[in-house]
Scaffold this motif. Structure first.
Motif, PDB file in Angstrom:
ATOM      1  N   SER A  22      56.928  64.752  14.124  1.00 56.25           N
ATOM      2  CA  SER A  22      57.271  65.980  14.832  1.00 56.25           C
ATOM      3  C   SER A  22      56.026  66.798  15.138  1.00 56.25           C
ATOM      4  CB  SER A  22      58.217  66.816  13.964  1.00 56.25           C
ATOM      5  OG  SER A  22      58.335  68.086  14.528  1.00 56.25           O
ATOM      6  N   GLN A  24      55.909  69.808  15.331  1.00 57.97           N
ATOM      7  CA  GLN A  24      55.972  71.035  14.517  1.00 57.97           C
ATOM      8  C   GLN A  24      55.263  70.869  13.173  1.00 57.97           C
ATOM      9  OE1 GLN A  24      57.421  73.741  15.769  1.00 57.97           O
ATOM     10  NE2 GLN A  24      57.950  72.535  17.578  1.00 57.97           N
ATOM     11  N   THR A 315      67.473  64.168  15.268  1.00 59.21           N
ATOM     12  CA  THR A 315      67.089  65.562  14.981  1.00 59.21           C
ATOM     13  C   THR A 315      65.780  65.566  14.183  1.00 59.21           C
ATOM     14  OG1 THR A 315      69.450  65.933  14.654  1.00 59.21           O
ATOM     15  CG2 THR A 315      67.990  67.735  14.010  1.00 59.21           C
ATOM     16  N   PRO A 316      64.838  66.472  14.501  1.00 56.25           N
ATOM     17  CA  PRO A 316      63.610  66.501  13.699  1.00 56.25           C
ATOM     18  C   PRO A 316      63.914  66.757  12.213  1.00 56.25           C
ATOM     19  CG  PRO A 316      63.357  67.826  15.682  1.00 56.25           C
ATOM     20  CD  PRO A 316      64.805  67.427  15.626  1.00 56.25           C
ATOM     21  N   GLU A 318      62.146  67.890   9.723  1.00 55.65           N
ATOM     22  CA  GLU A 318      61.713  69.141   9.076  1.00 55.65           C
ATOM     23  C   GLU A 318      62.701  70.280   9.352  1.00 55.65           C
ATOM     24  OE1 GLU A 318      60.393  67.961  11.757  1.00 55.65           O
ATOM     25  OE2 GLU A 318      60.054  69.596  13.165  1.00 55.65           O
ATOM     26  N   THR A 319      63.344  70.238  10.535  1.00 54.27           N
ATOM     27  CA  THR A 319      64.333  71.266  10.869  1.00 54.27           C
ATOM     28  C   THR A 319      65.501  71.201   9.893  1.00 54.27           C
ATOM     29  OG1 THR A 319      63.774  70.789  13.153  1.00 54.27           O
ATOM     30  CG2 THR A 319      65.706  72.151  12.805  1.00 54.27           C
ATOM     31  N   ALA A 323      66.287  74.013   7.030  1.00 53.64           N
ATOM     32  CA  ALA A 323      67.577  74.715   7.125  1.00 53.64           C
ATOM     33  C   ALA A 323      68.355  74.551   5.822  1.00 53.64           C
ATOM     34  CB  ALA A 323      68.385  74.175   8.300  1.00 53.64           C
ATOM     35  N   GLN A 332      73.001  73.903  12.030  1.00 48.33           N
ATOM     36  CA  GLN A 332      72.367  72.644  12.423  1.00 48.33           C
ATOM     37  C   GLN A 332      73.380  71.540  12.672  1.00 48.33           C
ATOM     38  OE1 GLN A 332      69.247  71.841  13.018  1.00 48.33           O
ATOM     39  NE2 GLN A 332      68.629  73.966  12.702  1.00 48.33           N
TER      40      GLN A 332
END
Ligand code: AMP
Ligand code: GLY
Length: 438
Positions: A22, A24, A315-316, A318-319, A323, A332
Protein backbone atom coordinates in the motif's frame (compact mmCIF):
# COMPACT_ATOMS: atom_id res chain seq x y z
CA UNK A 1 1.94 5.12 8.17
CA UNK A 2 4.69 3.46 10.16
CA UNK A 3 3.73 0.04 11.47
CA UNK A 4 5.35 -2.47 13.82
CA UNK A 5 4.65 -6.17 13.21
CA UNK A 6 5.39 -8.39 16.23
CA UNK A 7 6.49 -11.96 15.45
CA UNK A 8 8.86 -13.95 13.26
CA UNK A 9 6.84 -16.48 11.26
CA UNK A 10 5.30 -16.88 7.83
CA UNK A 11 2.23 -15.04 9.11
CA UNK A 12 4.31 -11.98 9.98
CA UNK A 13 6.20 -12.02 6.65
CA UNK A 14 2.83 -12.20 4.86
CA UNK A 15 1.43 -9.32 6.93
CA UNK A 16 4.52 -7.15 6.40
CA UNK A 17 4.65 -7.86 2.67
CA UNK A 18 0.94 -7.13 2.23
CA UNK A 19 1.14 -3.89 4.24
CA UNK A 20 4.05 -2.69 2.11
CA UNK A 21 2.00 -3.04 -1.09
CA UNK A 22 0.00 0.00 0.00
CA UNK A 23 1.29 3.47 -0.86
CA UNK A 24 -0.07 4.56 2.56
CA UNK A 25 2.54 2.44 4.32
CA UNK A 26 5.88 4.14 4.53
CA UNK A 27 7.80 1.77 6.73
CA UNK A 28 7.36 -1.56 8.54
CA UNK A 29 9.42 -2.66 11.55
CA UNK A 30 9.36 -6.36 12.38
CA UNK A 31 10.15 -7.36 15.95
CA UNK A 32 12.08 -9.62 15.74
CA UNK A 33 11.21 -10.63 12.12
CA UNK A 34 12.97 -13.30 10.04
CA UNK A 35 15.14 -13.69 6.94
CA UNK A 36 12.19 -12.81 4.70
CA UNK A 37 11.24 -9.58 6.46
CA UNK A 38 14.94 -8.58 6.60
CA UNK A 39 15.06 -8.58 2.77
CA UNK A 40 11.84 -6.59 2.19
CA UNK A 41 12.27 -3.03 0.95
CA UNK A 42 11.09 -0.33 3.40
CA UNK A 43 11.18 -2.95 6.15
CA UNK A 44 13.66 -3.64 8.94
CA UNK A 45 14.06 -6.15 11.74
CA UNK A 46 14.61 -4.96 15.30
CA UNK A 47 15.82 -7.68 17.68
CA UNK A 48 13.72 -7.04 20.79
CA UNK A 49 12.26 -9.87 22.90
CA UNK A 50 8.50 -10.49 22.50
CA UNK A 51 7.91 -13.33 24.97
CA UNK A 52 9.00 -11.67 28.23
CA UNK A 53 6.72 -9.27 30.07
CA UNK A 54 9.64 -7.14 31.28
CA UNK A 55 10.65 -6.46 27.66
CA UNK A 56 7.31 -4.90 26.61
CA UNK A 57 8.43 -1.49 27.91
CA UNK A 58 11.36 -1.59 25.47
CA UNK A 59 8.92 -2.17 22.59
CA UNK A 60 6.73 0.69 23.83
CA UNK A 61 9.75 3.00 24.00
CA UNK A 62 10.82 2.04 20.51
CA UNK A 63 7.30 2.71 19.17
CA UNK A 64 7.10 6.09 20.86
CA UNK A 65 10.54 7.32 19.78
CA UNK A 66 9.89 6.20 16.16
CA UNK A 67 6.37 7.69 15.92
CA UNK A 68 4.74 4.34 15.15
CA UNK A 69 1.05 4.59 14.12
CA UNK A 70 0.01 0.97 14.63
CA UNK A 71 1.39 -2.17 16.27
CA UNK A 72 0.15 -5.49 14.89
CA UNK A 73 0.72 -8.48 17.18
CA UNK A 74 1.07 -11.76 15.24
CA UNK A 75 1.49 -14.66 17.71
CA UNK A 76 -0.56 -15.76 20.72
CA UNK A 77 2.25 -15.93 23.30
CA UNK A 78 2.81 -12.16 23.69
CA UNK A 79 -0.96 -11.55 23.63
CA UNK A 80 -1.44 -14.07 26.44
CA UNK A 81 1.33 -12.30 28.38
CA UNK A 82 -0.46 -8.96 28.05
CA UNK A 83 1.59 -7.13 25.41
CA UNK A 84 -1.52 -5.23 24.28
CA UNK A 85 -2.27 -3.99 27.80
CA UNK A 86 1.37 -2.88 28.24
CA UNK A 87 1.45 -0.97 24.94
CA UNK A 88 -2.01 0.55 25.40
CA UNK A 89 -0.82 1.95 28.74
CA UNK A 90 1.48 4.13 26.61
CA UNK A 91 -1.45 5.23 24.41
CA UNK A 92 -0.17 3.19 21.49
CA UNK A 93 -2.63 1.80 18.92
CA UNK A 94 -2.55 -2.01 19.00
CA UNK A 95 -4.13 -4.67 16.80
CA UNK A 96 -4.60 -7.71 19.07
CA UNK A 97 -6.72 -8.42 22.16
CA UNK A 98 -5.77 -7.65 25.75
CA UNK A 99 -4.63 -10.40 28.11
CA UNK A 100 -8.24 -10.85 29.29
CA UNK A 101 -9.44 -11.32 25.70
CA UNK A 102 -6.53 -13.63 24.80
CA UNK A 103 -7.82 -16.13 27.39
CA UNK A 104 -10.14 -17.34 24.64
CA UNK A 105 -7.02 -19.12 23.32
CA UNK A 106 -4.75 -19.31 26.38
CA UNK A 107 -7.29 -21.23 28.50
CA UNK A 108 -9.44 -23.84 26.83
CA UNK A 109 -11.47 -24.17 30.07
CA UNK A 110 -12.17 -20.39 29.99
CA UNK A 111 -13.22 -20.62 26.33
CA UNK A 112 -15.48 -23.58 27.10
CA UNK A 113 -17.16 -21.70 29.96
CA UNK A 114 -17.76 -18.72 27.67
CA UNK A 115 -19.27 -20.97 25.00
CA UNK A 116 -21.49 -22.64 27.55
CA UNK A 117 -22.69 -19.25 28.88
CA UNK A 118 -23.51 -18.09 25.34
CA UNK A 119 -24.99 -21.45 24.22
CA UNK A 120 -22.47 -21.67 21.38
CA UNK A 121 -22.45 -25.07 19.67
CA UNK A 122 -19.33 -27.03 20.66
CA UNK A 123 -18.29 -30.51 21.80
CA UNK A 124 -19.61 -31.52 25.25
CA UNK A 125 -16.77 -31.33 27.77
CA UNK A 126 -15.61 -31.39 31.39
CA UNK A 127 -12.59 -29.81 33.10
CA UNK A 128 -10.27 -31.60 35.56
CA UNK A 129 -7.39 -30.58 37.80
CA UNK A 130 -6.43 -34.07 39.00
CA UNK A 131 -5.74 -37.36 37.23
CA UNK A 132 -8.04 -39.52 39.38
CA UNK A 133 -11.27 -37.70 38.57
CA UNK A 134 -10.17 -37.25 34.94
CA UNK A 135 -9.73 -41.05 34.66
CA UNK A 136 -13.09 -41.73 36.27
CA UNK A 137 -14.80 -39.43 33.78
CA UNK A 138 -12.93 -41.10 30.94
CA UNK A 139 -14.25 -44.52 31.99
CA UNK A 140 -17.81 -43.16 32.04
CA UNK A 141 -17.46 -41.69 28.53
CA UNK A 142 -15.45 -44.29 26.62
CA UNK A 143 -13.40 -43.79 23.43
CA UNK A 144 -12.95 -42.15 20.99
CA UNK A 145 -12.47 -39.05 23.09
CA UNK A 146 -10.33 -35.90 23.03
CA UNK A 147 -7.90 -34.80 25.78
CA UNK A 148 -6.68 -31.18 25.78
CA UNK A 149 -4.15 -29.36 27.94
CA UNK A 150 -5.84 -26.18 29.17
CA UNK A 151 -3.03 -23.74 28.35
CA UNK A 152 -0.85 -22.84 25.37
CA UNK A 153 1.14 -25.84 24.10
CA UNK A 154 2.23 -24.74 20.58
CA UNK A 155 -0.45 -26.88 18.97
CA UNK A 156 0.81 -30.05 20.72
CA UNK A 157 -1.57 -30.14 23.70
CA UNK A 158 -4.42 -32.04 22.02
CA UNK A 159 -4.72 -35.83 21.86
CA UNK A 160 -7.51 -37.27 19.75
CA UNK A 161 -7.63 -40.69 21.45
CA UNK A 162 -9.20 -43.56 19.52
CA UNK A 163 -8.76 -45.92 22.50
CA UNK A 164 -9.09 -45.58 26.28
CA UNK A 165 -5.41 -46.56 26.69
CA UNK A 166 -4.35 -43.66 24.51
CA UNK A 167 -6.60 -41.31 26.47
CA UNK A 168 -5.21 -42.60 29.79
CA UNK A 169 -1.69 -42.01 28.46
CA UNK A 170 -2.53 -38.42 27.53
CA UNK A 171 -3.98 -37.73 30.98
CA UNK A 172 -0.97 -39.23 32.76
CA UNK A 173 1.43 -37.26 30.56
CA UNK A 174 -0.39 -33.95 31.16
CA UNK A 175 -0.51 -34.35 34.94
CA UNK A 176 3.12 -35.57 34.94
CA UNK A 177 4.06 -32.14 33.57
CA UNK A 178 4.52 -32.81 29.84
CA UNK A 179 3.06 -29.37 29.04
CA UNK A 180 4.22 -27.63 32.23
CA UNK A 181 1.51 -25.56 33.93
CA UNK A 182 -0.47 -25.58 30.66
CA UNK A 183 -1.32 -29.24 31.36
CA UNK A 184 -2.16 -29.05 35.07
CA UNK A 185 -5.73 -28.47 34.01
CA UNK A 186 -7.20 -30.77 31.36
CA UNK A 187 -10.33 -30.51 29.23
CA UNK A 188 -11.89 -33.83 28.19
CA UNK A 189 -14.09 -33.43 25.19
CA UNK A 190 -16.56 -35.32 23.04
CA UNK A 191 -15.05 -36.58 19.76
CA UNK A 192 -16.53 -34.78 16.76
CA UNK A 193 -16.42 -35.93 13.15
CA UNK A 194 -16.85 -33.91 9.99
CA UNK A 195 -14.88 -31.40 7.96
CA UNK A 196 -12.74 -28.76 9.65
CA UNK A 197 -12.67 -25.17 8.50
CA UNK A 198 -11.01 -22.03 9.84
CA UNK A 199 -12.98 -18.80 10.03
CA UNK A 200 -10.79 -15.81 10.85
CA UNK A 201 -12.80 -12.71 11.69
CA UNK A 202 -11.76 -9.15 12.47
CA UNK A 203 -13.54 -7.61 15.43
CA UNK A 204 -13.28 -4.31 17.28
CA UNK A 205 -15.54 -5.60 20.05
CA UNK A 206 -18.67 -4.11 18.48
CA UNK A 207 -18.58 -5.20 14.85
CA UNK A 208 -17.37 -8.55 13.55
CA UNK A 209 -16.28 -9.09 9.94
CA UNK A 210 -15.31 -12.60 8.84
CA UNK A 211 -12.54 -12.97 6.26
CA UNK A 212 -12.90 -15.57 3.51
CA UNK A 213 -12.85 -19.11 4.87
CA UNK A 214 -9.68 -21.20 4.84
CA UNK A 215 -8.70 -24.82 5.25
CA UNK A 216 -5.56 -25.87 7.09
CA UNK A 217 -3.81 -29.28 6.97
CA UNK A 218 -2.55 -29.97 10.47
CA UNK A 219 -0.96 -33.41 10.17
CA UNK A 220 2.62 -33.89 8.99
CA UNK A 221 1.86 -36.78 6.62
CA UNK A 222 -0.04 -37.15 3.37
CA UNK A 223 -3.60 -38.41 3.77
CA UNK A 224 -3.76 -36.50 7.08
CA UNK A 225 -1.57 -39.00 8.93
CA UNK A 226 1.07 -38.67 11.64
CA UNK A 227 1.43 -36.07 14.38
CA UNK A 228 -0.14 -32.61 14.40
CA UNK A 229 1.98 -29.66 13.30
CA UNK A 230 1.42 -25.90 13.23
CA UNK A 231 -0.06 -26.47 9.74
CA UNK A 232 1.47 -27.92 6.55
CA UNK A 233 -0.53 -25.98 3.98
CA UNK A 234 -3.76 -24.13 3.44
CA UNK A 235 -6.12 -22.80 0.85
CA UNK A 236 -8.79 -20.15 0.62
CA UNK A 237 -11.65 -19.91 0.16
CA UNK A 238 -12.77 -23.26 1.62
CA UNK A 239 -16.02 -24.45 0.07
CA UNK A 240 -17.77 -24.75 3.40
CA UNK A 241 -20.06 -27.59 2.54
CA UNK A 242 -19.85 -30.66 0.39
CA UNK A 243 -19.94 -29.82 -3.32
CA UNK A 244 -23.28 -31.57 -3.83
CA UNK A 245 -24.97 -28.95 -1.71
CA UNK A 246 -26.05 -25.80 -3.46
CA UNK A 247 -24.73 -22.28 -3.01
CA UNK A 248 -27.77 -21.54 -0.92
CA UNK A 249 -26.56 -24.07 1.59
CA UNK A 250 -23.15 -22.35 1.67
CA UNK A 251 -24.80 -19.02 2.37
CA UNK A 252 -26.99 -20.50 5.03
CA UNK A 253 -23.99 -22.06 6.75
CA UNK A 254 -22.06 -18.77 6.68
CA UNK A 255 -25.08 -17.11 8.18
CA UNK A 256 -25.35 -19.71 10.92
CA UNK A 257 -21.62 -19.33 11.74
CA UNK A 258 -22.22 -15.60 12.18
CA UNK A 259 -25.45 -15.86 14.14
CA UNK A 260 -24.69 -18.93 16.26
CA UNK A 261 -20.95 -18.52 16.85
CA UNK A 262 -19.19 -15.25 15.97
CA UNK A 263 -21.76 -12.68 17.13
CA UNK A 264 -22.65 -14.40 20.44
CA UNK A 265 -18.92 -14.84 21.23
CA UNK A 266 -18.30 -11.13 20.68
CA UNK A 267 -21.37 -10.18 22.70
CA UNK A 268 -20.33 -12.43 25.60
CA UNK A 269 -16.81 -10.98 25.61
CA UNK A 270 -18.39 -7.54 25.77
CA UNK A 271 -20.65 -8.61 28.64
CA UNK A 272 -17.51 -9.65 30.53
CA UNK A 273 -16.16 -6.12 30.10
CA UNK A 274 -13.59 -7.14 27.48
CA UNK A 275 -13.08 -4.77 24.58
CA UNK A 276 -11.73 -7.33 22.10
CA UNK A 277 -9.85 -5.77 19.16
CA UNK A 278 -8.08 -8.08 16.78
CA UNK A 279 -8.70 -11.50 15.29
CA UNK A 280 -11.26 -13.97 16.54
CA UNK A 281 -10.28 -17.25 14.90
CA UNK A 282 -12.90 -19.97 15.10
CA UNK A 283 -11.68 -23.48 14.32
CA UNK A 284 -14.88 -25.24 13.35
CA UNK A 285 -16.07 -28.74 12.64
CA UNK A 286 -18.91 -28.96 10.14
CA UNK A 287 -20.61 -32.14 11.34
CA UNK A 288 -22.00 -34.73 8.92
CA UNK A 289 -25.45 -33.23 9.68
CA UNK A 290 -24.11 -29.88 8.41
CA UNK A 291 -24.00 -28.14 11.80
CA UNK A 292 -21.06 -25.87 12.66
CA UNK A 293 -19.43 -26.61 16.04
CA UNK A 294 -16.46 -24.87 17.65
CA UNK A 295 -13.30 -26.98 18.12
CA UNK A 296 -11.24 -24.09 19.41
CA UNK A 297 -10.86 -20.34 19.38
CA UNK A 298 -7.60 -18.53 18.70
CA UNK A 299 -6.85 -14.90 19.42
CA UNK A 300 -4.70 -14.23 16.32
CA UNK A 301 -4.45 -14.99 12.61
CA UNK A 302 -3.98 -18.69 11.81
CA UNK A 303 -0.70 -19.63 10.20
CA UNK A 304 -0.54 -20.80 7.37
CA UNK A 305 -4.22 -19.88 6.80
CA UNK A 306 -3.47 -16.15 6.64
CA UNK A 307 -0.80 -16.79 3.98
CA UNK A 308 -3.59 -18.16 1.75
CA UNK A 309 -6.03 -15.37 2.64
CA UNK A 310 -3.99 -12.16 2.27
CA UNK A 311 -3.11 -12.60 -1.44
CA UNK A 312 -6.87 -12.48 -2.19
CA UNK A 313 -7.54 -9.38 -0.08
CA UNK A 314 -8.48 -6.34 -2.14
CA UNK A 315 -9.06 -3.76 0.63
CA UNK A 316 -5.75 -2.28 1.86
CA UNK A 317 -4.71 -4.31 4.91
CA UNK A 318 -3.54 -1.33 6.97
CA UNK A 319 -6.99 0.27 6.67
CA UNK A 320 -8.64 -2.82 8.13
CA UNK A 321 -6.11 -3.38 10.90
CA UNK A 322 -6.18 0.29 11.95
CA UNK A 323 -9.99 0.45 11.91
CA UNK A 324 -10.07 -2.71 14.06
CA UNK A 325 -7.56 -1.30 16.55
CA UNK A 326 -9.40 2.03 16.75
CA UNK A 327 -12.90 0.60 17.14
CA UNK A 328 -14.08 1.81 13.73
CA UNK A 329 -14.67 -1.46 11.93
CA UNK A 330 -18.37 -0.68 11.36
CA UNK A 331 -17.30 1.80 8.68
CA UNK A 332 -15.22 -0.77 6.76
CA UNK A 333 -16.32 -3.19 4.09
CA UNK A 334 -13.90 -5.92 3.06
CA UNK A 335 -13.55 -6.71 -0.63
CA UNK A 336 -11.83 -9.72 -2.22
CA UNK A 337 -10.17 -10.55 -5.50
CA UNK A 338 -11.72 -13.40 -7.47
CA UNK A 339 -10.07 -16.81 -7.61
CA UNK A 340 -8.43 -19.10 -5.10
CA UNK A 341 -5.16 -19.16 -3.21
CA UNK A 342 -2.98 -22.15 -2.32
CA UNK A 343 -0.15 -22.29 0.21
CA UNK A 344 2.18 -25.29 0.53
CA UNK A 345 4.57 -25.33 3.48
CA UNK A 346 8.18 -26.39 2.90
CA UNK A 347 9.40 -27.85 6.19
CA UNK A 348 12.66 -29.19 7.62
CA UNK A 349 12.90 -32.99 7.62
CA UNK A 350 12.10 -34.23 11.15
CA UNK A 351 9.56 -31.52 11.99
CA UNK A 352 7.42 -31.54 14.20
CA UNK A 353 10.12 -33.51 16.03
CA UNK A 354 13.77 -32.45 16.03
CA UNK A 355 15.46 -31.23 12.87
CA UNK A 356 18.70 -29.62 11.75
CA UNK A 357 19.03 -25.93 10.87
CA UNK A 358 21.38 -23.67 8.98
CA UNK A 359 20.97 -25.09 5.45
CA UNK A 360 21.18 -22.68 2.50
CA UNK A 361 17.88 -22.08 0.68
CA UNK A 362 17.99 -21.65 -3.10
CA UNK A 363 15.39 -21.03 -5.78
CA UNK A 364 13.14 -18.48 -4.06
CA UNK A 365 13.66 -15.98 -6.92
CA UNK A 366 12.97 -18.68 -9.52
CA UNK A 367 9.73 -19.62 -7.74
CA UNK A 368 8.66 -15.98 -7.60
CA UNK A 369 9.54 -15.45 -11.28
CA UNK A 370 7.02 -18.25 -11.98
CA UNK A 371 4.34 -16.15 -10.31
CA UNK A 372 4.36 -17.66 -6.82
CA UNK A 373 4.75 -15.68 -3.60
CA UNK A 374 7.24 -17.17 -1.17
CA UNK A 375 6.49 -16.29 2.45
CA UNK A 376 9.36 -17.12 4.77
CA UNK A 377 8.86 -18.58 8.24
CA UNK A 378 11.87 -20.35 9.80
CA UNK A 379 14.59 -18.49 7.88
CA UNK A 380 17.46 -16.27 8.88
CA UNK A 381 20.24 -14.58 6.93
CA UNK A 382 23.83 -15.79 6.77
CA UNK A 383 26.14 -13.59 4.67
CA UNK A 384 22.95 -11.94 3.39
CA UNK A 385 21.53 -15.23 2.06
CA UNK A 386 18.59 -17.13 3.51
CA UNK A 387 19.27 -20.27 5.54
CA UNK A 388 16.83 -22.53 7.41
CA UNK A 389 16.24 -21.74 11.08
CA UNK A 390 12.95 -23.44 11.95
CA UNK A 391 10.61 -26.38 11.37
CA UNK A 392 8.30 -24.66 8.94
CA UNK A 393 10.67 -22.85 6.58
CA UNK A 394 8.62 -21.41 3.69
CA UNK A 395 5.00 -21.00 2.63
CA UNK A 396 4.99 -21.31 -1.15
CA UNK A 397 1.82 -19.55 -2.19
CA UNK A 398 0.01 -18.94 -5.47
CA UNK A 399 -3.22 -17.39 -6.69
CA UNK A 400 -5.20 -18.88 -9.59
CA UNK A 401 -8.62 -18.70 -11.18
CA UNK A 402 -9.50 -22.02 -9.60
CA UNK A 403 -8.11 -24.08 -6.72
CA UNK A 404 -6.57 -26.47 -9.27
CA UNK A 405 -4.73 -23.67 -11.06
CA UNK A 406 -3.55 -22.14 -7.79
CA UNK A 407 -2.18 -25.49 -6.57
CA UNK A 408 -0.58 -26.24 -9.92
CA UNK A 409 1.33 -22.96 -9.72
CA UNK A 410 2.31 -23.44 -6.06
CA UNK A 411 3.56 -26.99 -6.67
CA UNK A 412 5.50 -25.94 -9.79
CA UNK A 413 7.14 -23.18 -7.79
CA UNK A 414 8.07 -25.38 -4.82
CA UNK A 415 9.84 -27.73 -7.23
CA UNK A 416 12.30 -24.89 -7.96
CA UNK A 417 13.22 -24.51 -4.30
CA UNK A 418 15.93 -26.49 -2.58
CA UNK A 419 17.40 -26.85 0.87
CA UNK A 420 18.83 -29.93 2.54
CA UNK A 421 16.03 -31.93 4.18
CA UNK A 422 13.21 -30.11 2.36
CA UNK A 423 9.90 -31.87 3.01
CA UNK A 424 6.41 -30.97 1.86
CA UNK A 425 3.06 -32.70 1.54
CA UNK A 426 2.05 -33.35 -2.07
CA UNK A 427 -1.63 -33.64 -1.27
CA UNK A 428 -2.41 -30.20 0.17
CA UNK A 429 -5.86 -29.21 -1.09
CA UNK A 430 -6.92 -32.77 -1.94
CA UNK A 431 -10.52 -31.97 -1.01
CA UNK A 432 -10.79 -29.25 -3.66
CA UNK A 433 -8.41 -30.49 -6.37
CA UNK A 434 -9.50 -32.55 -9.35
CA UNK A 435 -5.95 -33.76 -9.95
CA UNK A 436 -4.46 -35.09 -6.78
CA UNK A 437 -0.78 -35.22 -7.47
CA UNK A 438 1.51 -32.28 -8.18
P1 AMP B 1 -6.70 -27.72 18.51
O1 AMP B 1 -5.30 -27.55 19.00
O2 AMP B 1 -7.76 -27.47 19.52
O3 AMP B 1 -6.92 -27.08 17.17
O4 AMP B 1 -6.83 -29.26 18.13
C1 AMP B 1 -5.97 -29.82 17.19
C2 AMP B 1 -6.74 -30.75 16.30
O5 AMP B 1 -7.31 -31.80 17.06
C3 AMP B 1 -7.92 -30.10 15.61
O6 AMP B 1 -7.57 -29.41 14.46
C4 AMP B 1 -8.79 -31.31 15.30
O7 AMP B 1 -8.32 -31.97 14.15
C5 AMP B 1 -8.54 -32.19 16.50
N1 AMP B 1 -9.62 -32.01 17.47
C6 AMP B 1 -9.69 -31.09 18.47
N2 AMP B 1 -10.84 -31.21 19.16
C7 AMP B 1 -11.53 -32.22 18.59
C8 AMP B 1 -12.80 -32.83 18.85
N3 AMP B 1 -13.57 -32.45 19.86
N4 AMP B 1 -13.17 -33.85 18.05
C9 AMP B 1 -12.37 -34.28 17.05
N5 AMP B 1 -11.18 -33.75 16.75
C10 AMP B 1 -10.75 -32.74 17.51
N1 GLY C 1 -2.76 -23.26 11.54
C1 GLY C 1 -3.37 -23.38 12.80
C2 GLY C 1 -3.13 -22.28 13.71
O1 GLY C 1 -2.59 -21.24 13.36
O2 GLY C 1 -3.49 -22.42 14.88
Amino acid sequence: MKIIVIGSGGREHAIAKTLLQSPQVQHVVCIPGNGGTARLKRCENVPLKIDQVDQFEAIANYAKTHAIDLIVVGPEAPLALGITDALQNHNLTVFGPTQAGAQIESSKAWAKALMSEASIPTAASAVFTDATSARAYLQSQGAPIVIKADGLASGKGVTVAMTLEEAEGAISAAFAGKFGVAGQKVVIEEYLTGQEVSILALTDGETIRPLISAQDHKRIGEGDTGPNTGGMGAYAPAPLVTPELSDNATHRLRDRINQEILIPTMETLKKRGISYRGVLYAGLMITPEGDPKVIEFNCRFGDPEIQAILPLLDTPLETLLLATAQGQLAQQEITWKPGACACVVAASDGYPGSFEKGFAITGIEVAEAQGAIVFEAGTTLKDNRPVTSGGRVLGVTAVGETHDLAFEKAYQAIASIYFQGLYYRRDIGYRVRQKNSP
